[in-house]
Design a protein around this motif. Structure first.
Motif, short mmCIF file in Angstrom:
data_model
loop_
_atom_site.label_atom_id
_atom_site.label_comp_id
_atom_site.label_asym_id
_atom_site.label_seq_id
_atom_site.Cartn_x
_atom_site.Cartn_y
_atom_site.Cartn_z
N PRO A 170 0.81 -1.23 0.00
CA PRO A 170 0.00 0.00 0.00
C PRO A 170 0.84 1.29 0.00
O PRO A 170 0.30 2.38 0.13
CB PRO A 170 -0.81 -0.11 1.29
N ALA A 171 2.18 1.17 -0.16
CA ALA A 171 3.07 2.33 0.00
C ALA A 171 2.65 3.53 -0.86
O ALA A 171 2.65 4.67 -0.40
CB ALA A 171 4.51 1.93 -0.32
N ARG A 172 2.29 3.26 -2.13
CA ARG A 172 1.93 4.37 -3.02
C ARG A 172 0.68 5.09 -2.51
O ARG A 172 0.60 6.31 -2.55
CB ARG A 172 1.66 3.86 -4.44
N LEU A 173 -0.28 4.30 -2.03
CA LEU A 173 -1.52 4.89 -1.54
C LEU A 173 -1.26 5.69 -0.26
O LEU A 173 -1.80 6.78 -0.08
CB LEU A 173 -2.56 3.79 -1.29
N ILE A 174 -0.41 5.15 0.59
CA ILE A 174 -0.08 5.86 1.84
C ILE A 174 0.61 7.18 1.51
O ILE A 174 0.30 8.22 2.08
CB ILE A 174 0.81 4.98 2.76
N ARG A 175 1.50 7.11 0.55
CA ARG A 175 2.24 8.31 0.11
C ARG A 175 1.27 9.41 -0.30
O ARG A 175 1.38 10.55 0.11
CB ARG A 175 3.11 7.90 -1.07
N VAL A 176 0.30 9.05 -1.14
CA VAL A 176 -0.64 10.04 -1.66
C VAL A 176 -1.58 10.54 -0.55
O VAL A 176 -1.78 11.74 -0.39
CB VAL A 176 -1.45 9.45 -2.84
N LEU A 177 -2.10 9.60 0.25
CA LEU A 177 -3.03 10.00 1.31
C LEU A 177 -2.34 10.88 2.36
O LEU A 177 -2.93 11.82 2.87
CB LEU A 177 -3.64 8.76 1.97
N SER A 178 -1.08 10.58 2.66
CA SER A 178 -0.35 11.40 3.63
C SER A 178 -0.17 12.81 3.10
O SER A 178 -0.24 13.79 3.85
CB SER A 178 1.03 10.82 3.93
N HIS A 179 0.04 12.92 1.79
CA HIS A 179 0.14 14.25 1.18
C HIS A 179 -1.21 14.98 1.30
O HIS A 179 -1.25 16.14 1.71
CB HIS A 179 0.57 14.15 -0.28
N PHE A 180 -2.29 14.26 0.97
CA PHE A 180 -3.62 14.88 1.06
C PHE A 180 -3.88 15.38 2.49
O PHE A 180 -4.52 16.40 2.69
CB PHE A 180 -4.72 13.88 0.67
N ALA A 181 -3.38 14.62 3.47
CA ALA A 181 -3.63 14.98 4.87
C ALA A 181 -3.02 16.34 5.22
O ALA A 181 -3.47 17.03 6.12
CB ALA A 181 -3.08 13.91 5.79
N THR A 182 -1.97 16.74 4.47
CA THR A 182 -1.33 18.03 4.75
C THR A 182 -2.00 19.17 3.99
O THR A 182 -1.63 20.32 4.13
CB THR A 182 0.17 18.01 4.35
N GLU A 183 -2.95 18.84 3.12
CA GLU A 183 -3.60 19.86 2.28
C GLU A 183 -5.01 20.10 2.80
O GLU A 183 -5.96 19.41 2.43
CB GLU A 183 -3.65 19.38 0.82
N SER A 184 -5.14 21.13 3.64
CA SER A 184 -6.44 21.34 4.31
C SER A 184 -7.53 21.78 3.33
O SER A 184 -8.71 21.72 3.66
CB SER A 184 -6.29 22.38 5.40
N ARG A 185 -7.16 22.20 2.14
CA ARG A 185 -8.19 22.63 1.19
C ARG A 185 -8.92 21.46 0.54
O ARG A 185 -9.96 21.63 -0.08
CB ARG A 185 -7.58 23.52 0.11
N ILE A 186 -8.34 20.25 0.65
CA ILE A 186 -8.99 19.08 0.06
C ILE A 186 -10.19 18.68 0.92
O ILE A 186 -10.06 18.45 2.12
CB ILE A 186 -7.99 17.91 -0.10
N LYS A 187 -11.37 18.63 0.28
CA LYS A 187 -12.60 18.36 1.02
C LYS A 187 -13.18 16.97 0.74
O LYS A 187 -14.05 16.49 1.46
CB LYS A 187 -13.67 19.41 0.67
N ALA A 188 -12.73 16.34 -0.32
CA ALA A 188 -13.19 14.99 -0.65
C ALA A 188 -12.18 14.34 -1.59
O ALA A 188 -11.43 15.03 -2.28
CB ALA A 188 -14.57 15.04 -1.30
N ILE A 189 -12.17 13.00 -1.59
CA ILE A 189 -11.22 12.25 -2.43
C ILE A 189 -12.02 11.37 -3.39
O ILE A 189 -13.03 10.79 -3.01
CB ILE A 189 -10.29 11.39 -1.54
N LEU A 190 -11.54 11.32 -4.62
CA LEU A 190 -12.15 10.41 -5.59
C LEU A 190 -11.11 9.37 -5.97
O LEU A 190 -10.00 9.70 -6.42
CB LEU A 190 -12.60 11.17 -6.84
N VAL A 191 -11.47 8.09 -5.78
CA VAL A 191 -10.61 6.99 -6.22
C VAL A 191 -11.26 6.43 -7.48
O VAL A 191 -12.42 6.02 -7.45
CB VAL A 191 -10.50 5.89 -5.14
N ASN A 192 -10.56 6.46 -8.59
CA ASN A 192 -11.14 5.94 -9.83
C ASN A 192 -10.15 4.97 -10.46
O ASN A 192 -9.11 5.37 -10.99
CB ASN A 192 -11.44 7.08 -10.80
N ILE A 193 -10.45 3.68 -10.34
CA ILE A 193 -9.54 2.66 -10.87
C ILE A 193 -10.28 1.81 -11.90
O ILE A 193 -11.34 1.27 -11.62
CB ILE A 193 -8.99 1.73 -9.74
N PHE A 194 -9.70 1.74 -13.06
CA PHE A 194 -10.23 0.92 -14.14
C PHE A 194 -9.26 -0.26 -14.24
O PHE A 194 -8.14 -0.10 -14.69
CB PHE A 194 -10.25 1.75 -15.43
#
Ligand code: GDP
Ligand code: MN
Length: 396
Positions: A297-321
């Motif tokens: 899960p390292a890549r996902l943790i990397r991205v989510l940890s970044h999002f956690a530092t960005e207070s302007r992000i209000k929702a996340i969309l995961v789109n995997i095909f």
């Protein structure tokens, strides 16, 4: 023959300063200039005024956005430098400025070469009228041609195209285009655009602005570019990130309210546009390459940890095909990542489609985390936009 486009082919848009370094290494005339980074004093350039101060961001239209300014003396240089530094141009914050000696021009022209995927050749555009309003020119003021990827044929096409240009500018544009065509081919570029190409009173010409896109899959045979990019890792943070992490993550707009965890470049760009249609802005571009996560899960943790530092992000969309990726396994990794990363505490809309999507939906719905599972992309976009705006209806 049409070349197959491999998913791994990527390109890098050079900042103007680096584009001009590359051009100068091929003896293309460029203005004298120095680059000054954030936190540094602008000082006195080692060449006389007037100067042009230009914010270094990987987008065009800087002139219109106030990121290109002229200065006649040191106080004006300092003032304009301070104004441009930190300015936001189409989502990119100016973190360095190029200070150049102004070119006393008598004309502004336009030259571009780009790889044409349809014909696997080169598209050539020439105009005697370059400058900031080139997009508004009527098509009869542009000479547009195509050529196979052969130096001799490109040069013949340039000569043919220049015949339709106003007589007094023909030689300048032809000479410049012939020299630039060699750079385009020998440096493995997919775009080389000079706007403006300035003509000077003495009949010489100079590339006053340059937009260059380099095909990174050619890095191994372009030692100059390899050195240039590795010396400038800070200026190409997303590029360095991709090389070290193996996936794409590019901040598009630090004010964006939607964090994206997505696969596929084209699909992600479509999502970015569709979010804009819902009046919300994507924080980032992402191509997580789920097939290469291999149970980690390292890549996902990397991205989510970044999002956690960005207070302007209000929702996340995961789109995997998913073709090969098992979405059941992916959703386990997603849950693990959300639990491991320190936040962000915002709703996550998951649109997982393809291999084992049903299993993934069950796993996410049964988890204690607040996932919103939606299999239809349009509906997922509407939901994530509503959640970002704080509209509760999305949970219905
Ligand atoms: P862009 O708007 O991002 O494409 O930035 P440019 O580098 O093209 O600069 C915008 C405009 O500033 C150009 O179209 C020129 O008219 C003007 N400009 C840029 N550099 C020079 C220069 O050295 N001399 C003069 N006279 N004008 C310049
Ligand atoms: Mn320009």
């Amino acid at each position: 023959m049409v070349c197959p486009v491999a998913a791994e082919i990527t390109s890098v848009l050079l900042l103007e300063y680096d584009a001009k370094t590359l051009l100068a290494s091929h003896a293309i005339p460029v203005p004298k200039g120095v680059v000054v980074g954030k936190g540094k004093a602008c000082g006195t350039p080692p060449f006389p005024a007037p100067w042009i101060i230009k914010g270094q961001v990987p987008v065009g239209g800087r002139g219109k956005a106030g990121a290109v300014k002229k200065a006649l003396d040191i106080p004006e240089l300092t003032r304009n430098f301070d104004e441009i530094m930190g300015l936001k141009v189409h989502g990119h914050v100016v973190e360095e400025c190029l200070v150049e000696q102004a070119v006393p021009s008598v004309g502004e022209h336009y030259i571009s070469f780009s790889l044409d995927p349809e014909t696997a050749g080169v598209a050539i555009v020439l105009s005697s009228e370059g400058g900031m309003d080139v997009e508004d020119l009527p098509s009869e003021n542009l000479a547009i041609g195509r050529s196979p990827l052969s130096e001799a044929e490109i040069k013949a096409e340039i000569t043919r195209l220049t015949e339709s240009l106003p007589f007094q500018h023909r030689k300048t544009i032809r000479d410049a285009a012939l020299a630039l065509a060699t750079v385009f081919l020998s440096s493995d570029l997919t775009l080389l655009e000079i706007n403006p190409l300035m003509s000077c009173a003495d009949g010489t010409w100079i590339a006053a602005d340059a937009k260059i896109i380099f095909d990174e899959s050619a890095l191994d045979r372009q030692p100059f570019m390899e050195k240039l990019l590795s010396n400038r890792q800070q200026a190409y943070a997303s590029d360095a990130f991709k090389r070290t992490e193996g996936f794409d993550f590019i901040v598009l707009d630090s004010d964006g309210e939607i964090g994206l965890i997505t696969t596929g470049a084209g699909l992600t760009m479509q999502v970015v546009d569709e979010l804009a249609d819902q009046n919300v802005t994507a924080h980032n571009f992402c191509d997580i390459r789920s097939g290469m996560m291999r149970g980690d899960p390292a890549r996902l943790i990397r991205v989510l940890s970044h999002f956690a530092t960005e207070s302007r992000i209000k929702a996340i969309l995961v789109n995997i095909f998913a073709g090969i990726t098992n979405l059941g396994e992916f959703s386990q990794l997603l849950i693990k990542a959300v639990e491991t990363a320190d936040g962000p505490n915002v709703p996550i809309v998951a649109r997982l489609i393809g291999n084992a999507a049903d299993e993934a939906a069950i796993i996410l719905n049964e988890s204690t985390l607040p996932f919103v599972v939606e299999s239809d992309l349009d509906a997922a976009i509407v939901k994530v936009a509503a959640l970002a705006k704080g509209e509760g209806a999305a949970n219905a």
